[in-house]
Design an enzyme around this catalytic site. Sequence first.
Site, PDB file in Angstrom:
ATOM      1  N   LYS A  24       0.841  -1.202   0.000  1.00 45.68           N
ATOM      2  CA  LYS A  24       0.000   0.000   0.000  1.00 45.68           C
ATOM      3  C   LYS A  24       0.880   1.258   0.000  1.00 45.68           C
ATOM      4  O   LYS A  24       2.099   1.181   0.219  1.00 45.68           O
ATOM      5  CB  LYS A  24      -0.918  -0.047   1.232  1.00 45.68           C
ATOM      6  CG  LYS A  24      -1.828  -1.295   1.252  1.00 45.68           C
ATOM      7  CD  LYS A  24      -2.678  -1.334   2.512  1.00 45.68           C
ATOM      8  CE  LYS A  24      -3.537  -2.592   2.561  1.00 45.68           C
ATOM      9  NZ  LYS A  24      -4.423  -2.627   3.742  1.00 45.68           N
ATOM     10  N   PHE A  72     -14.843   3.420   8.254  1.00 48.64           N
ATOM     11  CA  PHE A  72     -13.494   3.650   7.733  1.00 48.64           C
ATOM     12  C   PHE A  72     -13.398   3.555   6.211  1.00 48.64           C
ATOM     13  O   PHE A  72     -12.335   3.780   5.631  1.00 48.64           O
ATOM     14  CB  PHE A  72     -12.500   2.673   8.382  1.00 48.64           C
ATOM     15  CG  PHE A  72     -12.786   1.201   8.111  1.00 48.64           C
ATOM     16  CD1 PHE A  72     -12.390   0.585   6.940  1.00 48.64           C
ATOM     17  CD2 PHE A  72     -13.470   0.443   9.052  1.00 48.64           C
ATOM     18  CE1 PHE A  72     -12.630  -0.761   6.700  1.00 48.64           C
ATOM     19  CE2 PHE A  72     -13.741  -0.917   8.823  1.00 48.64           C
ATOM     20  CZ  PHE A  72     -13.317  -1.508   7.642  1.00 48.64           C
ATOM     21  N   ARG A 100      -0.818 -14.618   4.283  1.00 53.84           N
ATOM     22  CA  ARG A 100      -1.635 -13.922   5.282  1.00 53.84           C
ATOM     23  C   ARG A 100      -0.976 -14.030   6.665  1.00 53.84           C
ATOM     24  O   ARG A 100      -0.966 -13.074   7.438  1.00 53.84           O
ATOM     25  CB  ARG A 100      -3.044 -14.527   5.322  1.00 53.84           C
ATOM     26  CG  ARG A 100      -3.864 -14.287   4.075  1.00 53.84           C
ATOM     27  CD  ARG A 100      -4.435 -12.905   3.978  1.00 53.84           C
ATOM     28  NE  ARG A 100      -5.333 -12.585   5.069  1.00 53.84           N
ATOM     29  CZ  ARG A 100      -6.016 -11.438   5.147  1.00 53.84           C
ATOM     30  NH1 ARG A 100      -5.887 -10.520   4.192  1.00 53.84           N
ATOM     31  NH2 ARG A 100      -6.810 -11.208   6.155  1.00 53.84           N
ATOM     32  N   THR A 106      -4.865  -7.758  10.899  1.00 56.40           N
ATOM     33  CA  THR A 106      -5.225  -6.418  10.418  1.00 56.40           C
ATOM     34  C   THR A 106      -4.787  -5.359  11.431  1.00 56.40           C
ATOM     35  O   THR A 106      -4.243  -4.314  11.061  1.00 56.40           O
ATOM     36  CB  THR A 106      -6.763  -6.337  10.227  1.00 56.40           C
ATOM     37  OG1 THR A 106      -7.188  -7.477   9.484  1.00 56.40           O
ATOM     38  CG2 THR A 106      -7.167  -5.065   9.517  1.00 56.40           C
ATOM     39  N   ARG A 115       3.247  -6.635   9.230  1.00 60.19           N
ATOM     40  CA  ARG A 115       2.507  -5.551   9.885  1.00 60.19           C
ATOM     41  C   ARG A 115       2.998  -5.347  11.322  1.00 60.19           C
ATOM     42  O   ARG A 115       3.121  -4.220  11.799  1.00 60.19           O
ATOM     43  CB  ARG A 115       1.005  -5.850   9.862  1.00 60.19           C
ATOM     44  CG  ARG A 115       0.382  -5.693   8.478  1.00 60.19           C
ATOM     45  CD  ARG A 115      -1.029  -6.248   8.437  1.00 60.19           C
ATOM     46  NE  ARG A 115      -1.736  -5.927   7.201  1.00 60.19           N
ATOM     47  CZ  ARG A 115      -2.913  -6.438   6.874  1.00 60.19           C
ATOM     48  NH1 ARG A 115      -3.504  -7.321   7.677  1.00 60.19           N
ATOM     49  NH2 ARG A 115      -3.502  -6.095   5.733  1.00 60.19           N
ATOM     50  N   ASN A 125      -1.649  -0.140   7.121  1.00 64.18           N
ATOM     51  CA  ASN A 125      -1.024  -1.400   7.519  1.00 64.18           C
ATOM     52  C   ASN A 125      -0.231  -2.061   6.398  1.00 64.18           C
ATOM     53  O   ASN A 125      -0.079  -3.269   6.347  1.00 64.18           O
ATOM     54  CB  ASN A 125      -2.048  -2.349   8.154  1.00 64.18           C
ATOM     55  CG  ASN A 125      -3.183  -2.671   7.219  1.00 64.18           C
ATOM     56  OD1 ASN A 125      -3.139  -2.310   6.042  1.00 64.18           O
ATOM     57  ND2 ASN A 125      -4.187  -3.357   7.715  1.00 64.18           N
ATOM     58  N   HIS A 128      -1.506  -5.690   1.547  1.00 61.05           N
ATOM     59  CA  HIS A 128      -2.755  -6.447   1.372  1.00 61.05           C
ATOM     60  C   HIS A 128      -2.417  -7.815   0.795  1.00 61.05           C
ATOM     61  O   HIS A 128      -1.528  -7.931  -0.043  1.00 61.05           O
ATOM     62  CB  HIS A 128      -3.718  -5.743   0.401  1.00 61.05           C
ATOM     63  CG  HIS A 128      -4.769  -6.674  -0.129  1.00 61.05           C
ATOM     64  ND1 HIS A 128      -5.888  -7.004   0.615  1.00 61.05           N
ATOM     65  CD2 HIS A 128      -4.834  -7.408  -1.273  1.00 61.05           C
ATOM     66  CE1 HIS A 128      -6.607  -7.888  -0.090  1.00 61.05           C
ATOM     67  NE2 HIS A 128      -5.992  -8.148  -1.230  1.00 61.05           N
ATOM     68  N   GLU A 139      -9.117 -10.657  -7.422  1.00 65.96           N
ATOM     69  CA  GLU A 139      -8.243  -9.496  -7.269  1.00 65.96           C
ATOM     70  C   GLU A 139      -7.179  -9.432  -8.369  1.00 65.96           C
ATOM     71  O   GLU A 139      -6.831  -8.351  -8.843  1.00 65.96           O
ATOM     72  CB  GLU A 139      -7.606  -9.512  -5.871  1.00 65.96           C
ATOM     73  CG  GLU A 139      -8.668  -9.268  -4.790  1.00 65.96           C
ATOM     74  CD  GLU A 139      -8.214  -9.589  -3.372  1.00 65.96           C
ATOM     75  OE1 GLU A 139      -7.033  -9.974  -3.193  1.00 65.96           O
ATOM     76  OE2 GLU A 139      -9.043  -9.461  -2.452  1.00 65.96           O
TER      77      GLU A 139
HETATM   78  N1  LIG Z   1     -11.454  -0.413  12.302  1.00 64.29           N
HETATM   79  C1  LIG Z   1     -10.745   0.016  11.261  1.00 64.29           C
HETATM   80  N2  LIG Z   1     -10.313   1.299  11.191  1.00 64.29           N
HETATM   81  C2  LIG Z   1      -9.596   1.746  10.170  1.00 64.29           C
HETATM   82  N3  LIG Z   1      -9.248   0.974   9.098  1.00 64.29           N
HETATM   83  C3  LIG Z   1      -9.668  -0.306   9.132  1.00 64.29           C
HETATM   84  C4  LIG Z   1     -10.426  -0.857  10.192  1.00 64.29           C
HETATM   85  N4  LIG Z   1     -10.684  -2.165   9.912  1.00 64.29           N
HETATM   86  C5  LIG Z   1     -10.097  -2.409   8.738  1.00 64.29           C
HETATM   87  N5  LIG Z   1      -9.489  -1.303   8.259  1.00 64.29           N
HETATM   88  C6  LIG Z   1      -8.731  -1.170   7.007  1.00 64.29           C
HETATM   89  O1  LIG Z   1      -9.435  -1.845   5.989  1.00 64.29           O
HETATM   90  C7  LIG Z   1      -8.579  -2.818   5.390  1.00 64.29           C
HETATM   91  C8  LIG Z   1      -9.428  -3.988   4.978  1.00 64.29           C
HETATM   92  O2  LIG Z   1      -9.926  -4.597   6.154  1.00 64.29           O
HETATM   93  P1  LIG Z   1     -10.028  -6.191   6.260  1.00 64.29           P
HETATM   94  O3  LIG Z   1     -10.933  -6.466   7.402  1.00 64.29           O
HETATM   95  O4  LIG Z   1     -10.370  -6.745   4.926  1.00 64.29           O
HETATM   96  O5  LIG Z   1      -8.563  -6.583   6.738  1.00 64.29           O
HETATM   97  P2  LIG Z   1      -7.408  -7.360   6.008  1.00 64.29           P
HETATM   98  O6  LIG Z   1      -7.941  -8.475   5.187  1.00 64.29           O
HETATM   99  O7  LIG Z   1      -6.395  -7.691   7.045  1.00 64.29           O
HETATM  100  O8  LIG Z   1      -6.793  -6.215   5.109  1.00 64.29           O
HETATM  101  P3  LIG Z   1      -6.550  -6.182   3.542  1.00 64.29           P
HETATM  102  O9  LIG Z   1      -7.874  -6.494   2.879  1.00 64.29           O
HETATM  103  O10 LIG Z   1      -6.068  -4.787   3.277  1.00 64.29           O
HETATM  104  O11 LIG Z   1      -5.534  -7.248   3.283  1.00 64.29           O
HETATM  105  C9  LIG Z   1      -7.531  -3.115   6.448  1.00 64.29           C
HETATM  106  O12 LIG Z   1      -6.319  -3.537   5.897  1.00 64.29           O
HETATM  107  C10 LIG Z   1      -7.376  -1.810   7.175  1.00 64.29           C
HETATM  108  O13 LIG Z   1      -6.407  -0.965   6.557  1.00 64.29           O
END
Ligand SMILES: Nc1ncnc2c1ncn2[C@@H]1O[C@H](COP(=O)(O)OP(=O)(O)OP(=O)(O)O)[C@@H](O)[C@H]1O
Length: 161
Positions: A24, A72, A100, A106, A115, A125, A128, A139
């Site tokens: 990112k 968010f 993962r 996350t 992370r 973070n 992805h 994707e």
């Molecule tokens: N509570 C939150 N506040 C702010 N940002 C959030 C929050 N929860 C998730 N995000 C953001 O949204 C993204 C997507 O959330 P998801 O739950 O899909 O997590 P992930 O699968 O670990 O992340 P990604 O899809 O980016 O790999 C996260 O990577 C994070 O940057």
Amino acid sequence: MRCVIARTSQLHASLTQTTFIAVKPDGVNRRLVGKIIQRFEEKGFQLVAMKMIQPPRELVEEHYAEHKGKGFYNGLVDYLCGGPVVAMQWKGKGVIARSRAMMGATKDAAPGTIRGDFSIEVGRNLVHGSDCAEAAEREIKLWFGEDKINYEDACEKWIYE
Ligand SMILES: Nc1ncnc2c1ncn2[C@@H]1O[C@H](COP(=O)(O)OP(=O)(O)OP(=O)(O)O)[C@@H](O)[C@H]1O
């Protein structure tokens, strides 16, 4: 992405898979691309496609469609399309679940994960990774589309087993 059948990835830990990984904008701007790539290579995964783009808003909205309506969501979309993203395809045995695990949770990721070692906040973070085979397919299509930037066949014979 939260995949309802994410557990199938665990069941296929010994299968050779291809997954979508993105560094990112904070990862690019903090000059962590090399370190992140190094972690994947050290695990024996094979990089088969990579490009750097500032993604259009529609692409990011579709990528994170499942989060639409959450508090968010708008900030997340602004952030992703507000800077450069390094989009990659990585291939290897069990790469979906294993990548993962390498990325970490996350939020409040454990030390030793990407992370956990480098991320500053949940909304920044760094990385992805697809969380199931179906997400990886979706994707890769979304981010790479018809681009023929994929060296999978050429790399095949060197893939670490
Ligand atoms: N509570 C939150 N506040 C702010 N940002 C959030 C929050 N929860 C998730 N995000 C953001 O949204 C993204 C997507 O959330 P998801 O739950 O899909 O997590 P992930 O699968 O670990 O992340 P990604 O899809 O980016 O790999 C996260 O990577 C994070 O940057």
